[in-house]
Design a protein around this motif. Sequence first.
Motif, PDB file in Angstrom:
ATOM      1  N   LEU A 177       0.798  -1.221   0.000  1.00 56.81           N
ATOM      2  CA  LEU A 177       0.000   0.000   0.000  1.00 56.81           C
ATOM      3  C   LEU A 177       0.835   1.278   0.000  1.00 56.81           C
ATOM      4  N   PHE A 178       2.051   1.239   0.500  1.00 62.98           N
ATOM      5  CA  PHE A 178       2.997   2.335   0.287  1.00 62.98           C
ATOM      6  C   PHE A 178       4.397   1.753   0.255  1.00 62.98           C
ATOM      7  N   TRP A 179       5.248   2.334  -0.577  1.00 61.24           N
ATOM      8  CA  TRP A 179       6.559   1.731  -0.806  1.00 61.24           C
ATOM      9  C   TRP A 179       7.495   2.757  -1.439  1.00 61.24           C
ATOM     10  N   SER A 180       8.750   2.372  -1.571  1.00 61.17           N
ATOM     11  CA  SER A 180       9.735   3.231  -2.226  1.00 61.17           C
ATOM     12  C   SER A 180      10.831   2.359  -2.826  1.00 61.17           C
ATOM     13  N   PHE A 181      11.554   2.925  -3.747  1.00 60.74           N
ATOM     14  CA  PHE A 181      12.755   2.269  -4.255  1.00 60.74           C
ATOM     15  C   PHE A 181      13.637   3.325  -4.923  1.00 60.74           C
ATOM     16  N   ASP A 182      14.913   3.048  -4.952  1.00 62.87           N
ATOM     17  CA  ASP A 182      15.877   3.879  -5.661  1.00 62.87           C
ATOM     18  C   ASP A 182      16.131   3.284  -7.030  1.00 62.87           C
ATOM     19  N   TYR A 183      16.203   4.160  -8.012  1.00 66.59           N
ATOM     20  CA  TYR A 183      16.561   3.737  -9.359  1.00 66.59           C
ATOM     21  C   TYR A 183      17.560   4.749  -9.896  1.00 66.59           C
ATOM     22  N   GLY A 184      18.823   4.430  -9.780  1.00 66.51           N
ATOM     23  CA  GLY A 184      19.849   5.361 -10.225  1.00 66.51           C
ATOM     24  C   GLY A 184      19.781   6.667  -9.461  1.00 66.51           C
ATOM     25  N   LEU A 185      19.516   7.744 -10.167  1.00 67.72           N
ATOM     26  CA  LEU A 185      19.483   9.083  -9.576  1.00 67.72           C
ATOM     27  C   LEU A 185      18.150   9.406  -8.911  1.00 67.72           C
ATOM     28  N   VAL A 186      17.173   8.503  -9.020  1.00 68.87           N
ATOM     29  CA  VAL A 186      15.806   8.816  -8.597  1.00 68.87           C
ATOM     30  C   VAL A 186      15.393   8.004  -7.375  1.00 68.87           C
ATOM     31  N   LYS A 227      14.272  11.962   4.746  1.00 70.09           N
ATOM     32  CA  LYS A 227      15.469  12.391   5.473  1.00 70.09           C
ATOM     33  C   LYS A 227      16.713  11.641   5.013  1.00 70.09           C
ATOM     34  N   LYS A 228      16.577  10.343   4.825  1.00 73.21           N
ATOM     35  CA  LYS A 228      17.748   9.520   4.533  1.00 73.21           C
ATOM     36  C   LYS A 228      18.106   9.472   3.052  1.00 73.21           C
ATOM     37  N   SER A 229      17.198   9.900   2.182  1.00 69.67           N
ATOM     38  CA  SER A 229      17.445   9.787   0.752  1.00 69.67           C
ATOM     39  C   SER A 229      18.520  10.770   0.298  1.00 69.67           C
ATOM     40  N   LYS A 230      19.490  10.260  -0.426  1.00 71.31           N
ATOM     41  CA  LYS A 230      20.547  11.083  -1.017  1.00 71.31           C
ATOM     42  C   LYS A 230      20.353  11.220  -2.530  1.00 71.31           C
ATOM     43  N   ALA A 231      19.207  10.799  -3.016  1.00 75.54           N
ATOM     44  CA  ALA A 231      18.960  10.797  -4.457  1.00 75.54           C
ATOM     45  C   ALA A 231      18.936  12.213  -5.018  1.00 75.54           C
ATOM     46  N   THR A 232      19.358  12.340  -6.260  1.00 74.54           N
ATOM     47  CA  THR A 232      19.339  13.640  -6.935  1.00 74.54           C
ATOM     48  C   THR A 232      17.916  14.104  -7.197  1.00 74.54           C
ATOM     49  N   TRP A 233      17.071  13.170  -7.630  1.00 76.34           N
ATOM     50  CA  TRP A 233      15.678  13.479  -7.934  1.00 76.34           C
ATOM     51  C   TRP A 233      14.764  12.722  -6.968  1.00 76.34           C
ATOM     52  N   LYS A 234      13.771  13.406  -6.453  1.00 77.13           N
ATOM     53  CA  LYS A 234      12.757  12.776  -5.598  1.00 77.13           C
ATOM     54  C   LYS A 234      11.400  12.913  -6.278  1.00 77.13           C
ATOM     55  N   ILE A 235      10.762  11.775  -6.510  1.00 81.05           N
ATOM     56  CA  ILE A 235       9.454  11.752  -7.170  1.00 81.05           C
ATOM     57  C   ILE A 235       8.467  11.054  -6.246  1.00 81.05           C
ATOM     58  N   VAL A 236       7.388  11.737  -5.912  1.00 83.29           N
ATOM     59  CA  VAL A 236       6.363  11.209  -5.007  1.00 83.29           C
ATOM     60  C   VAL A 236       5.055  11.045  -5.779  1.00 83.29           C
ATOM     61  N   MET A 237       4.356   9.949  -5.504  1.00 86.02           N
ATOM     62  CA  MET A 237       3.109   9.637  -6.203  1.00 86.02           C
ATOM     63  C   MET A 237       2.041   9.218  -5.197  1.00 86.02           C
ATOM     64  N   PHE A 238       0.828   9.648  -5.437  1.00 84.06           N
ATOM     65  CA  PHE A 238      -0.332   9.174  -4.688  1.00 84.06           C
ATOM     66  C   PHE A 238      -1.547   9.322  -5.578  1.00 84.06           C
ATOM     67  N   HIS A 255      11.599  18.768   2.105  1.00 88.54           N
ATOM     68  CA  HIS A 255      12.646  17.873   1.640  1.00 88.54           C
ATOM     69  C   HIS A 255      12.864  17.953   0.124  1.00 88.54           C
ATOM     70  N   LYS A 256      12.364  19.018  -0.465  1.00 84.31           N
ATOM     71  CA  LYS A 256      12.666  19.363  -1.858  1.00 84.31           C
ATOM     72  C   LYS A 256      12.318  18.248  -2.844  1.00 84.31           C
ATOM     73  N   VAL A 257      11.103  17.750  -2.721  1.00 85.51           N
ATOM     74  CA  VAL A 257      10.586  16.814  -3.716  1.00 85.51           C
ATOM     75  C   VAL A 257      10.463  17.551  -5.050  1.00 85.51           C
ATOM     76  N   ASP A 258      10.895  16.912  -6.119  1.00 83.58           N
ATOM     77  CA  ASP A 258      10.926  17.569  -7.423  1.00 83.58           C
ATOM     78  C   ASP A 258       9.619  17.459  -8.182  1.00 83.58           C
ATOM     79  N   LEU A 259       8.999  16.294  -8.128  1.00 82.71           N
ATOM     80  CA  LEU A 259       7.844  16.028  -8.974  1.00 82.71           C
ATOM     81  C   LEU A 259       6.820  15.224  -8.197  1.00 82.71           C
ATOM     82  N   ILE A 260       5.551  15.633  -8.303  1.00 80.92           N
ATOM     83  CA  ILE A 260       4.447  14.921  -7.652  1.00 80.92           C
ATOM     84  C   ILE A 260       3.431  14.547  -8.726  1.00 80.92           C
TER      85      ILE A 260
END
Length: 415
Positions: A219-228, A258-269, A308-313
């Motif tokens: 129901l909620f999750w995350s993953f890193d893919y390269g820079l994202v 807080k812990k993400s060091k990714a260049t791009w942060k993309i959030v979806m709901f 936390h400077k999310v880039d795209l929603i």
Amino acid sequence: MISFLLLAILLSPALASKVEQVHLSLSGDMTEMVVTWITKEPLPNVTPFVVYGVSNDALRWTGKANTTSWKSDGKEGTERYTHRATMQNLVPGDVYYYQVGSSLAMSDTFRFSQPDPSKPLRAAIFGDLSVFKGQPTIDQLISATQKNQFDIIIHIGDLAYNLHDDDGNVGDAYMNAVQPFAAHVPYMVFAGNHEVKSRFHHIVNRFTMPRNGVYDDNLFWSFDYGLVHFIAINSEYYAEEMTIEAEAQYRWLEQELKKSKATWKIVMFHRPWYCSTKSEKGCHADADKLSRKGVLGFPGLEDLLNKHKVDLILYGHKHTYERMWPIYNKKFFKSEDPGHIKNAPAPVYMLTGGAGCHSHEDPADEIPQDFSIKCLGEYGYTLLKVHNATHLYTDFVDTSVLEGKLLDPFFLEKN
């Protein structure tokens, strides 16, 4: 004699244990690929498994599957068996072939390219898709997959309309319809309002998303893919007044950001915060707005995402496409070129809920909001390409023709 023969065929172990609804998903480990499938009957005294390898005639490795039995929430209470296996020690960029099943019956052989985070990311993102109105989009996704145009496909809620209908048979038909792309490219999903029935029963039991360490129920999750860093949030906790789950999700989300060091942060709901509708107020339904600002027991998410400077929603729910300026707390930030935004001071918002819903919406009937840049009424999906650390590209793919027409090219750039 013929009727007895037919009965024997129908009851044969191979048919009873037929493999269906094969689909891939990411686990969060880029050396793994998860495969999930369903049988309509149990597999007594046999172990389901995946076999895989680097060529079609050399499936040398085996992964055992775990099985979950579950009953539909319809009147018939049909029992299904979900099998989940993980292919391990994969090399990013390499092509693999696989089959799933058991000693009773095996699937066809499928192939996939293990995602390579060192290369630009290519994704299709959309919400609100069924077979009834969405077959052109499904066909286009299949065609694009066959041409190796995607690394991942993300479905942001409202699957099949509905997974649970007709005792789950609608969900079965949908999952078999998308198998030609979902068995070859990771198909990542999360819940919309059409998945809430019986506490998200079907999306919990049909899929295998990355574990979040809280509920681990897709129901909620995350993953890193390269820079994202991709994050999927369940907005339905708010609409369904599930305060305990909403607060647990918020704590998890805060730590993720807080812990993400990714260049791009993309959030979806699923439910939109900002969009144009037939109302002068735009998106203003209480169930949709609640997750933005929050009330007692329901922590608001907008401040956290902006901090936390999310880039795209991205979200769906409204059955159209709309791209907006960067927005925070109802304030939008215009710049010189709406097709190329540099160093956005807040997240850029995209509504992409027109993949193939039952009740499509025409932007011509809506009142454009001041923060709106582009509204489209065609069926289709959002194409995402992350080129590098400075440039991200999106477009809207109109699926009225098989090749797809690109209708809204957009670059997001940052230093």
